[in-house]
Design an enzyme around this catalytic site. Structure first.
Site, PDB file in Angstrom:
ATOM      1  N   PHE A  91      70.531   7.637  -6.858  1.00  0.00           N
ATOM      2  CA  PHE A  91      70.840   6.476  -5.836  1.00  0.00           C
ATOM      3  C   PHE A  91      69.520   5.704  -5.246  1.00  0.00           C
ATOM      4  CE2 PHE A  91      74.817   5.456  -3.674  1.00  0.00           C
ATOM      5  CZ  PHE A  91      74.275   4.046  -3.070  1.00  0.00           C
TER       6      PHE A  91
ATOM      7  N   ARG B 178      66.907   5.660  -6.453  1.00  0.00           N
ATOM      8  CA  ARG B 178      66.057   4.776  -7.069  1.00  0.00           C
ATOM      9  C   ARG B 178      66.192   3.176  -7.172  1.00  0.00           C
ATOM     10  NH1 ARG B 178      63.435   7.445 -11.381  1.00  0.00           N
ATOM     11  NH2 ARG B 178      62.493   5.508 -11.321  1.00  0.00           N
ATOM     12  N   HIS B 179      67.404   3.027  -6.317  1.00  0.00           N
ATOM     13  CA  HIS B 179      67.745   1.702  -5.992  1.00  0.00           C
ATOM     14  C   HIS B 179      66.869   1.190  -4.796  1.00  0.00           C
ATOM     15  CE1 HIS B 179      70.842   1.245  -9.220  1.00  0.00           C
ATOM     16  NE2 HIS B 179      70.712   2.588  -9.129  1.00  0.00           N
TER      17      HIS B 179
ATOM     18  N   GLU C 254      70.893  12.900   5.993  1.00  0.00           N
ATOM     19  CA  GLU C 254      70.634  14.133   6.983  1.00  0.00           C
ATOM     20  C   GLU C 254      69.338  14.724   6.465  1.00  0.00           C
ATOM     21  OE1 GLU C 254      74.227  16.322   4.944  1.00  0.00           O
ATOM     22  OE2 GLU C 254      73.184  17.733   5.913  1.00  0.00           O
TER      23      GLU C 254
ATOM     24  N   ARG D   7      65.226  19.794   7.594  1.00  0.00           N
ATOM     25  CA  ARG D   7      64.212  20.275   8.469  1.00  0.00           C
ATOM     26  C   ARG D   7      64.829  20.414   9.856  1.00  0.00           C
ATOM     27  NH1 ARG D   7      58.876  17.047   8.770  1.00  0.00           N
ATOM     28  NH2 ARG D   7      58.389  19.081   9.452  1.00  0.00           N
TER      29      ARG D   7
ATOM     30  N   ALA E 124      75.564  -7.974  -1.070  1.00  0.00           N
ATOM     31  CA  ALA E 124      76.527  -7.971  -2.418  1.00  0.00           C
ATOM     32  C   ALA E 124      75.695  -8.026  -3.641  1.00  0.00           C
ATOM     33  CB  ALA E 124      77.630  -9.121  -2.166  1.00  0.00           C
TER      34      ALA E 124
ATOM     35  N   ARG F 228      75.523   1.632 -12.741  1.00  0.00           N
ATOM     36  CA  ARG F 228      76.076   2.837 -12.358  1.00  0.00           C
ATOM     37  C   ARG F 228      77.342   2.983 -12.365  1.00  0.00           C
ATOM     38  NH1 ARG F 228      71.488   6.004 -12.621  1.00  0.00           N
ATOM     39  NH2 ARG F 228      69.951   5.298 -11.152  1.00  0.00           N
TER      40      ARG F 228
HETATM   41  C1  LIG Z   1      71.880   5.222 -17.344  1.00  0.00           C
HETATM   42  C2  LIG Z   1      70.574   5.408 -16.518  1.00  0.00           C
HETATM   43  C3  LIG Z   1      69.759   6.388 -16.850  1.00  0.00           C
HETATM   44  C4  LIG Z   1      68.505   6.452 -16.134  1.00  0.00           C
HETATM   45  N1  LIG Z   1      67.612   7.476 -16.511  1.00  0.00           N
HETATM   46  C5  LIG Z   1      66.365   7.509 -15.852  1.00  0.00           C
HETATM   47  C6  LIG Z   1      65.462   8.462 -16.350  1.00  0.00           C
HETATM   48  O1  LIG Z   1      65.553   9.319 -17.367  1.00  0.00           O
HETATM   49  N2  LIG Z   1      64.348   8.559 -15.586  1.00  0.00           N
HETATM   50  C7  LIG Z   1      63.940   7.725 -14.637  1.00  0.00           C
HETATM   51  O2  LIG Z   1      62.845   7.979 -13.949  1.00  0.00           O
HETATM   52  N3  LIG Z   1      64.763   6.925 -14.042  1.00  0.00           N
HETATM   53  C8  LIG Z   1      66.036   6.651 -14.809  1.00  0.00           C
HETATM   54  N4  LIG Z   1      66.899   5.770 -14.609  1.00  0.00           N
HETATM   55  C9  LIG Z   1      66.528   4.952 -13.209  1.00  0.00           C
HETATM   56  C10 LIG Z   1      66.036   3.442 -13.568  1.00  0.00           C
HETATM   57  O3  LIG Z   1      64.755   3.371 -14.312  1.00  0.00           O
HETATM   58  C11 LIG Z   1      65.801   2.476 -12.294  1.00  0.00           C
HETATM   59  O4  LIG Z   1      65.002   3.320 -11.556  1.00  0.00           O
HETATM   60  C12 LIG Z   1      66.994   2.608 -11.461  1.00  0.00           C
HETATM   61  O5  LIG Z   1      68.212   2.388 -12.222  1.00  0.00           O
HETATM   62  C13 LIG Z   1      67.129   1.466 -10.260  1.00  0.00           C
HETATM   63  O6  LIG Z   1      67.020   0.258 -10.982  1.00  0.00           O
HETATM   64  P1  LIG Z   1      65.972  -0.775 -10.487  1.00  0.00           P
HETATM   65  O7  LIG Z   1      64.652  -0.432 -10.464  1.00  0.00           O
HETATM   66  O8  LIG Z   1      66.632  -2.138 -11.324  1.00  0.00           O
HETATM   67  O9  LIG Z   1      66.693  -1.123  -9.180  1.00  0.00           O
HETATM   68  P2  LIG Z   1      65.813  -1.645  -7.576  1.00  0.00           P
HETATM   69  O10 LIG Z   1      64.606  -0.552  -7.369  1.00  0.00           O
HETATM   70  O11 LIG Z   1      66.747  -1.748  -6.760  1.00  0.00           O
HETATM   71  O12 LIG Z   1      64.959  -3.251  -8.140  1.00  0.00           O
HETATM   72  C14 LIG Z   1      65.978  -4.187  -8.546  1.00  0.00           C
HETATM   73  C15 LIG Z   1      65.251  -5.101  -9.215  1.00  0.00           C
HETATM   74  O13 LIG Z   1      63.989  -5.604  -8.526  1.00  0.00           O
HETATM   75  C16 LIG Z   1      62.881  -5.798  -9.365  1.00  0.00           C
HETATM   76  N5  LIG Z   1      61.896  -4.778  -9.072  1.00  0.00           N
HETATM   77  C17 LIG Z   1      61.948  -3.864  -8.104  1.00  0.00           C
HETATM   78  N6  LIG Z   1      60.759  -3.400  -8.216  1.00  0.00           N
HETATM   79  C18 LIG Z   1      60.015  -3.625  -8.825  1.00  0.00           C
HETATM   80  C19 LIG Z   1      58.405  -3.632  -9.373  1.00  0.00           C
HETATM   81  N7  LIG Z   1      57.832  -2.579  -8.845  1.00  0.00           N
HETATM   82  N8  LIG Z   1      58.017  -4.198 -10.317  1.00  0.00           N
HETATM   83  C20 LIG Z   1      58.696  -5.143 -10.948  1.00  0.00           C
HETATM   84  N9  LIG Z   1      59.944  -5.529 -10.527  1.00  0.00           N
HETATM   85  C21 LIG Z   1      60.663  -4.896  -9.476  1.00  0.00           C
HETATM   86  C22 LIG Z   1      63.505  -5.657 -10.879  1.00  0.00           C
HETATM   87  O14 LIG Z   1      64.015  -6.749 -11.281  1.00  0.00           O
HETATM   88  C23 LIG Z   1      64.632  -4.729 -10.457  1.00  0.00           C
HETATM   89  O15 LIG Z   1      65.682  -4.738 -11.356  1.00  0.00           O
HETATM   90  C24 LIG Z   1      67.955   5.533 -15.077  1.00  0.00           C
HETATM   91  C25 LIG Z   1      68.915   4.806 -14.652  1.00  0.00           C
HETATM   92  C26 LIG Z   1      70.075   4.398 -15.409  1.00  0.00           C
HETATM   93  C27 LIG Z   1      71.288   3.618 -14.899  1.00  0.00           C
END
Ligand SMILES: Cc1cc2nc3c(=O)[nH]c(=O)nc-3n(C[C@H](O)[C@H](O)[C@H](O)COP(=O)(O)OP(=O)(O)OC[C@H]3O[C@@H](n4cnc5c(N)ncnc54)[C@H](O)[C@@H]3O)c2cc1C
Length: 241
Positions: free
Chosen positions: A85, A87-88, A97, A100, A185, A195
């Protein structure tokens, strides 16, 4: 109930804590460009036009009008779900929570009978199929045994005076954690597009089932708050604008 005894859960919790989110927020933001300050009065005049405008914004990926709203969710799910989660990053705020500052509660994830256990196919295009009764029995017993053991070790260390932040190292990623997650949204749609698995998706995704369980509950709440926006998201292939 004895709080020191492990509890085994097969579901996640999603609750809407507070919100300021409606379809009119989208219309207001979009119409300010043409109607200026009068945009607020325009909103309810012509519902069909409003529906059409939201659909047009979604289809052509005019994304920013979908950002003028806010939803805060309380989420309780296993730590491995939170790792995915968090990673978003964009359009999300989190507070989780602390392990520590408080003793972690012994709630652990054990997949339910409907959770498909066996992975087939190549990376990125996995298919999951039913597990056998034996596999389900093994998963349940192995997880419960391991959770009991690691929580007992955690408690033994706490009782011996070891700091929570040190003792928690023995706890597994199947432990439940809690967080508040606030989004709008647009950021929620981006999350849902990645997801959830849906036949209506223009770009298919293959999420882990447990984060999808969280996503499905969030989507149901959001669809109730912003039905026109949700319908346009689905109709346009579940692509975030
Ligand atoms: C099915 C699935 C499998 C996955 N497997 C793995 C895995 O094996 N290993 C792993 O590490 N991760 C994995 N991920 C995580 C994936 O790589 C993304 O980190 C995660 O889905 C968040 O997406 P996001 O970066 O688009 O979202 P957000 O971080 O919310 O970013 C939203 C958008 O903002 C822009 N953005 C954000 N940050 C930057 C930046 N620094 N530079 C340029 N543009 C940016 C992009 O357009 C991005 O789409 C997986 C995800 C999914 C859905």
């Amino acid at each position: 109930m004895d709080d020191s005894q492990p509890r085994f859960l097969d579901d996640v919790t999603v609750e809407l804590v507070r919100h300021s989110a409606s379809d009119t927020d989208v219309l207001w933001a979009a119409r300010v460009s043409t109607a200026g300050e009068q945009s607020l009065e325009e909103i309810n005049k012509d519902p069909e036009r409003s529906r059409g405008l939201i659909n047009y914004l979604m289809r052509d990926r005019h994304g920013s009008p979908f950002e003028h709203n806010s939803m805060t969710f309380f989420i309780r799910a296993p730590i491995f779900v939170f790792r995915e989660f968090h990673r978003h990053r964009v359009g999300w705020s989190y507070n989780e929570e602390s392990g520590r500052y408080r003793e972690l509660q012994p709630d652990f994830y054990v997949p339910g009978r409907e959770r498909r256990l066996v992975q087939e196919g190549r990376p990125g295009k996995y298919v999951f199929v039913e597990g056998t009764d034996e596999q389900h029995k093994l998963v349940t017993e192995a997880m419960e045994d391991s959770y009991r053991q690691s929580y007992a070790a955690y408690q033994e260390m706490l009782e011996a005076g070891v700091a929570r932040e040190v003792a928690r190292a023995v706890l597994p990623v199947g432990l439940f954690s809690s967080m508040y997650a606030t989004c709008n949204a647009r950021s929620l749609m981006h999350f849902l597009s990645l997801r959830t698995k849906s036949e209506q998706a223009k770009v298919p995704s293959f999420p882990q089932r447990e984060i999808e369980m969280v996503a499905e509950k969030m989507e149901a709440v959001w669809a109730g708050l912003m039905p026109l926006t949700h319908a346009a998201f689905v109709a346009n292939g579940r692509v975030a604008p």
